[in-house]
Design an enzyme around this catalytic site. Structure first.
Site, PDB file in Angstrom:
ATOM      1  N   PHE A  95       0.933  -1.297  -0.111  1.00  0.00           N
ATOM      2  CA  PHE A  95      -0.203   0.078   0.217  1.00  0.00           C
ATOM      3  C   PHE A  95       0.804   1.132  -0.052  1.00  0.00           C
ATOM      4  O   PHE A  95       1.532   1.498   0.919  1.00  0.00           O
ATOM      5  CB  PHE A  95      -0.812  -0.130   1.206  1.00  0.00           C
ATOM      6  CG  PHE A  95      -1.780   1.392   1.088  1.00  0.00           C
ATOM      7  CD1 PHE A  95      -3.083   1.239   0.265  1.00  0.00           C
ATOM      8  CD2 PHE A  95      -1.454   2.425   1.884  1.00  0.00           C
ATOM      9  CE1 PHE A  95      -3.769   2.285   0.223  1.00  0.00           C
ATOM     10  CE2 PHE A  95      -2.498   3.508   1.443  1.00  0.00           C
ATOM     11  CZ  PHE A  95      -3.542   3.645   0.679  1.00  0.00           C
ATOM     12  N   ASP A 180       9.216   3.064   1.861  1.00  0.00           N
ATOM     13  CA  ASP A 180       7.912   3.811   2.174  1.00  0.00           C
ATOM     14  C   ASP A 180       7.807   3.736   3.768  1.00  0.00           C
ATOM     15  O   ASP A 180       7.313   2.559   4.362  1.00  0.00           O
ATOM     16  CB  ASP A 180       6.993   3.306   1.478  1.00  0.00           C
ATOM     17  CG  ASP A 180       5.429   4.123   1.837  1.00  0.00           C
ATOM     18  OD1 ASP A 180       5.599   4.872   2.772  1.00  0.00           O
ATOM     19  OD2 ASP A 180       4.497   4.193   1.100  1.00  0.00           O
ATOM     20  N   LYS A 209       2.304  10.783   7.224  1.00  0.00           N
ATOM     21  CA  LYS A 209       1.444  10.733   8.586  1.00  0.00           C
ATOM     22  C   LYS A 209       1.727  11.580   9.619  1.00  0.00           C
ATOM     23  O   LYS A 209       1.420  12.600   9.717  1.00  0.00           O
ATOM     24  CB  LYS A 209       1.150   9.238   8.678  1.00  0.00           C
ATOM     25  CG  LYS A 209       0.510   8.558   7.516  1.00  0.00           C
ATOM     26  CD  LYS A 209      -0.395   7.358   8.029  1.00  0.00           C
ATOM     27  CE  LYS A 209      -1.074   6.648   7.065  1.00  0.00           C
ATOM     28  NZ  LYS A 209      -0.663   5.799   6.000  1.00  0.00           N
TER      29      LYS A 209
HETATM   30  C1  PLP Z   1      -1.056   6.325   4.268  1.00  0.00           C
HETATM   31  C2  PLP Z   1       0.091   5.417   3.663  1.00  0.00           C
HETATM   32  C3  PLP Z   1       0.076   6.191   2.156  1.00  0.00           C
HETATM   33  C4  PLP Z   1      -0.427   7.288   1.713  1.00  0.00           C
HETATM   34  O1  PLP Z   1      -0.682   8.500   2.310  1.00  0.00           O
HETATM   35  P1  PLP Z   1      -1.698   9.332   2.167  1.00  0.00           P
HETATM   36  O2  PLP Z   1      -1.371  10.649   2.999  1.00  0.00           O
HETATM   37  O3  PLP Z   1      -3.100   8.715   2.515  1.00  0.00           O
HETATM   38  O4  PLP Z   1      -1.715   9.780   0.747  1.00  0.00           O
HETATM   39  C5  PLP Z   1       1.308   5.531   1.807  1.00  0.00           C
HETATM   40  N1  PLP Z   1       2.208   4.493   2.248  1.00  0.00           N
HETATM   41  C6  PLP Z   1       2.051   3.931   3.302  1.00  0.00           C
HETATM   42  C7  PLP Z   1       2.868   2.982   3.692  1.00  0.00           C
HETATM   43  C8  PLP Z   1       0.849   4.345   4.023  1.00  0.00           C
HETATM   44  O5  PLP Z   1       0.702   3.821   5.193  1.00  0.00           O
END
Ligand code: PLP
Length: 355
Positions: A95, A180, A209
């Site tokens: 994700f 990420d 986040k």
């Molecule tokens: C939440 C998340 C995203 C996306 O972030 P948004 O601010 O919702 O666009 C990307 N990668 C990971 C691992 C996430 O947990």
């Protein structure tokens, strides 16, 4: 007038003068000009994460998109990959966000369906499998984009040594390791960054986040000059990315993490929480797993999905959401106390015991 209002009656939320004074602070400038907040934010985040450069964006998805852009340009300029032939390796069950390019390499039907045509240039391999990575690399491979722990995918912790192994493989093949850490970064897993659990350093680090401290969208991409400098002025941009308010929020978030030693707290309380959840020994639970304060409780499929369990926890005062159908994810704020965790454990005990 405004001064006396601030100093003598700060508790009066209705004080229009106070509000006006605060609202008079400049919150948005074009990134073409200097402001007095952005540089301090970039310096702090670079120091904390150990990179030479940082590029601020707003949402996590935007930061991932930015990382993909910088990686692709690096591949064409520095690795001489033929134009438009570059490939980025990703993992099943990943994700990374919701934009068209990002859902193009999602392996989740629901995230993709109805949104084609999809962006090419990605190849998916199993998560936690270093051999699959090695086998997927071709002369056109630019990098490997991966989460240190798959968060939305159900709090999937890779086998120990995985981060070290993928660092070794990506270095040996001269491809970029793009981590990420939007979910795992900034203390969540018990280290400031999850990559520190295995003492590695990625080539590109993506944060989001918690960088916004729960009040504002702040994300960033970090890398050393050798990579980041493939961007020339004008190649990439953002109206709001790194605006003074975002920079101030980012600085405050990082300072709180450091001053309150939140990564260490997440480690200690996370270990405790994980062990206590395991001790519940619920008949409904297939596995309890996680790191720091990122914990997944996987429900056995014969008892349905995790959602009814989350719905039962909600009126008891515990907000958590199922990920990937079967897993309850607990990701409490890092400022949580042991007493509050004990309170939560009592509620969780009733729900996991009663259904
Ligand atoms: C939440 C998340 C995203 C996306 O972030 P948004 O601010 O919702 O666009 C990307 N990668 C990971 C691992 C996430 O947990």
């Amino acid at each position: 007038m405004s001064r006396s209002c601030l100093t003598t009656r700060p508790h009066l939320s209705g004080c229009a003068e106070t509000k006006r004074t605060l609202a008079r602070q400049l919150t948005l400038t074009s990134r073409a000009f200097y402001n007095d907040k952005l540089a301090l934010f970039l310096k702090l985040i670079c120091q904390v994460a150990g990179f030479e450069k940082a590029l601020p964006m707003n949402t996590g998805s935007e930061a991932v998109e930015t990382a993909i852009k910088v990686a692709r340009k690096w591949g064409y300029l520095k690795k001489n990959i033929p134009e438009n032939m570059g490939e980025i390796i990703v993992c099943y069950n990943n994700f990374h966000g919701r934009t068209v390019t990002i859902i193009s390499f999602s392996t989740e039907d629901q995230y993709r369906f109805g949104f084609g045509p999809y962006t090419p240039g990605f190849r998916a391999i199993p998560f936690g499998d270093t051999r699959a990575l090695e086998e997927a690399i071709t002369p056109n491979t630019i990098g490997f984009l991966v989460e240190p722990i798959q968060g939305e995918g159900g709090v999937i912790v890779p086998p120990g040594g995985y981060l070290k192994e993928i660092r070794e493989v990506t270095s040996r093949h001269n491809i970029l390791l793009m981590l990420d850490e939007i979910q795992t970064g900034l203390g969540r897993t018990g280290e400031m960054f999850a990559f520190q659990h295995e003492s590695i350093v990625p080539d590109i680090l993506i944060l989001g986040k918690a960088l916004g401290g729960g009040v504002y969208p702040v994300s960033a991409v970090l890398a050393d000059k050798e990579i980041m400098d493939v961007f020339n002025p004008g190649d990439h941009g953002s109206t709001f990315g790194g605006n003074p308010l975002a920079a101030a929020v980012g600085i405050a978030s990082i300072e709180v993490l450091l001053e309150e030693n939140l990564p260490q707290k997440a480690k200690e309380l996370g270990n405790y929480f994980l062990e206590e959840l395991k001790k519940l020994d619920s008949p409904y639970v297939k596995e309890v797993r996680g790191k720091g304060l990122l914990i997944g409780v996987e429900i056995k499929p014969e008892f349905g999905t995790a959602r009814p369990f989350c719905e039962k926890l909600m009126p008891l005062g515990i907000l958590c959401k199922e990920t990937h159908e079967q897993t309850i994810r607990f990701a409490p704020p890092l400022i949580i106390t042991k007493k509050e965790l004990d309170w939560a454990l009592e509620k969780i005990k009733t729900v996991l015991g009663e259904m």
